[in-house]
Design an enzyme around this catalytic site. Structure first.
Site, PDB file in Angstrom:
ATOM      1  N   SER A  52       0.828  -1.208   0.000  1.00 44.54           N
ATOM      2  CA  SER A  52       0.000   0.000   0.000  1.00 44.54           C
ATOM      3  C   SER A  52       0.864   1.262   0.000  1.00 44.54           C
ATOM      4  O   SER A  52       1.989   1.274   0.489  1.00 44.54           O
ATOM      5  CB  SER A  52      -0.906   0.038   1.236  1.00 44.54           C
ATOM      6  OG  SER A  52      -1.811  -1.039   1.248  1.00 44.54           O
TER       7      SER A  52
HETATM    8  N1  SAH Z   1      -1.350  -4.609   4.005  1.00 46.64           N
HETATM    9  C1  SAH Z   1      -0.593  -4.920   2.803  1.00 46.64           C
HETATM   10  C2  SAH Z   1      -1.381  -4.579   1.559  1.00 46.64           C
HETATM   11  C3  SAH Z   1      -1.297  -5.686   0.571  1.00 46.64           C
HETATM   12  S1  SAH Z   1      -2.424  -5.561  -0.790  1.00 46.64           S
HETATM   13  C4  SAH Z   1       0.769  -4.260   2.808  1.00 46.64           C
HETATM   14  O1  SAH Z   1       1.038  -3.429   3.698  1.00 46.64           O
HETATM   15  O2  SAH Z   1       1.602  -4.594   1.979  1.00 46.64           O
HETATM   16  C5  SAH Z   1      -3.807  -6.497  -0.200  1.00 46.64           C
HETATM   17  C6  SAH Z   1      -3.544  -7.932   0.159  1.00 46.64           C
HETATM   18  O3  SAH Z   1      -4.813  -8.516   0.495  1.00 46.64           O
HETATM   19  C7  SAH Z   1      -2.967  -8.796  -0.946  1.00 46.64           C
HETATM   20  O4  SAH Z   1      -1.792  -9.401  -0.517  1.00 46.64           O
HETATM   21  C8  SAH Z   1      -4.059  -9.846  -1.210  1.00 46.64           C
HETATM   22  O5  SAH Z   1      -3.560 -11.132  -1.546  1.00 46.64           O
HETATM   23  C9  SAH Z   1      -4.778  -9.866   0.125  1.00 46.64           C
HETATM   24  N2  SAH Z   1      -6.145 -10.383   0.096  1.00 46.64           N
HETATM   25  C10 SAH Z   1      -7.107 -10.194  -0.843  1.00 46.64           C
HETATM   26  N3  SAH Z   1      -8.239 -10.842  -0.509  1.00 46.64           N
HETATM   27  C11 SAH Z   1      -7.995 -11.464   0.679  1.00 46.64           C
HETATM   28  C12 SAH Z   1      -8.768 -12.304   1.535  1.00 46.64           C
HETATM   29  N4  SAH Z   1     -10.016 -12.667   1.239  1.00 46.64           N
HETATM   30  N5  SAH Z   1      -8.196 -12.761   2.672  1.00 46.64           N
HETATM   31  C13 SAH Z   1      -6.906 -12.434   2.993  1.00 46.64           C
HETATM   32  N6  SAH Z   1      -6.132 -11.642   2.214  1.00 46.64           N
HETATM   33  C14 SAH Z   1      -6.666 -11.170   1.079  1.00 46.64           C
END
Ligand code: SAH
Length: 201
Positions: A52
């Site tokens: 993010s």
């Molecule tokens: N908080 C993270 C943001 C990653 S982007 C950071 O600081 O890097 C969002 C993430 O949510 C992705 O890795 C994606 O695989 C995950 N995601 C999407 N749907 C999900 C679900 N149903 N359960 C768990 N993770 C999920």
């Protein structure tokens, strides 16, 4: 410079800013992107996901009104960067990731840096019923709707921050649980996240 730029963009929660100051974002970036770690942008990580944007991390974390020792559930561990920021604030963190590759790499990295969340590989739509209720729930992927399981797993008086909307644009919702089955929802504007998907990969 990054922290100053977040201040200029309106982030005024000093606890959040100093937590972000303590987390070395370059270690959470994919190979080849390390040099851009202190730019205020999202970048690609493994499994076609993103780390993010720092402004978004600061904004979501501020909305959560974190208190030390809050029990927090994060959905979407991804790189682990947001998790590290929450842990810097002293919370007890549970974090779920549906991409096995990211689950493994973020857990290893966080532990190497001395951060120890409870990390789970699974589908965040289900939450973690056996550890509920949570003081705070943070969803870091764009949800088509508010998952009922997650609202149910919020404590009364608790806060959930969840970007909700279509694939290409979501509203940053702050949901406060007033009592069992009663919620107050605030809309904090448009953001774009990778989608919250069902099941695990
Ligand atoms: N908080 C993270 C943001 C990653 S982007 C950071 O600081 O890097 C969002 C993430 O949510 C992705 O890795 C994606 O695989 C995950 N995601 C999407 N749907 C999900 C679900 N149903 N359960 C768990 N993770 C999920």
């Amino acid at each position: 410079m990054l922290i100053d730029s977040l201040r200029k963009k309106g982030i005024d929660n000093e606890d959040v800013l100093s937590a972000m100051m303590n987390v070395p974002r370059h270690l959470f970036m994919a190979k080849g992107f390390e040099e851009r770690a202190y730019q205020d942008n999202a970048f690609p990580i493994a499994a076609e996901q993103t780390i993010s944007q720092p402004y978004t991390v600061a904004f979501q974390t501020s909305l959560l009104e974190i208190k030390k020792s809050d029990k927090v559930l994060e959905v979407g561990t991804g790189s682990g960067y947001q998790a590290a920021v929450l842990l810097e604030l002293g919370v007890k963190l549970y974090t779920i990731e549906r991409q096995q590759e990211l689950f493994k790499s973020s857990k290893l990295l966080l532990n190497n840096l001395g951060y120890y969340p409870y990390s789970y590989y699974g589908d965040g739509y289900k939450g973690l019923p056996s550890y509920a209720p949570f003081d705070k729930i943070l969803v870091t992927a764009g949800a088509p709707e508010i998952p009922e399981n997650l609202s149910e797993q919020l404590k009364t008086g608790g806060i959930m921050v969840i970007p909700t909307g279509s694939r290409h644009s979501q509203d940053m919702l702050k949901i406060i649980k007033i009592s069992e089955g009663e919620y107050k929802t605030e809309n904090h504007g448009k953001f774009i996240f990778v989608p919250m998907l069902k099941g695990k990969k």
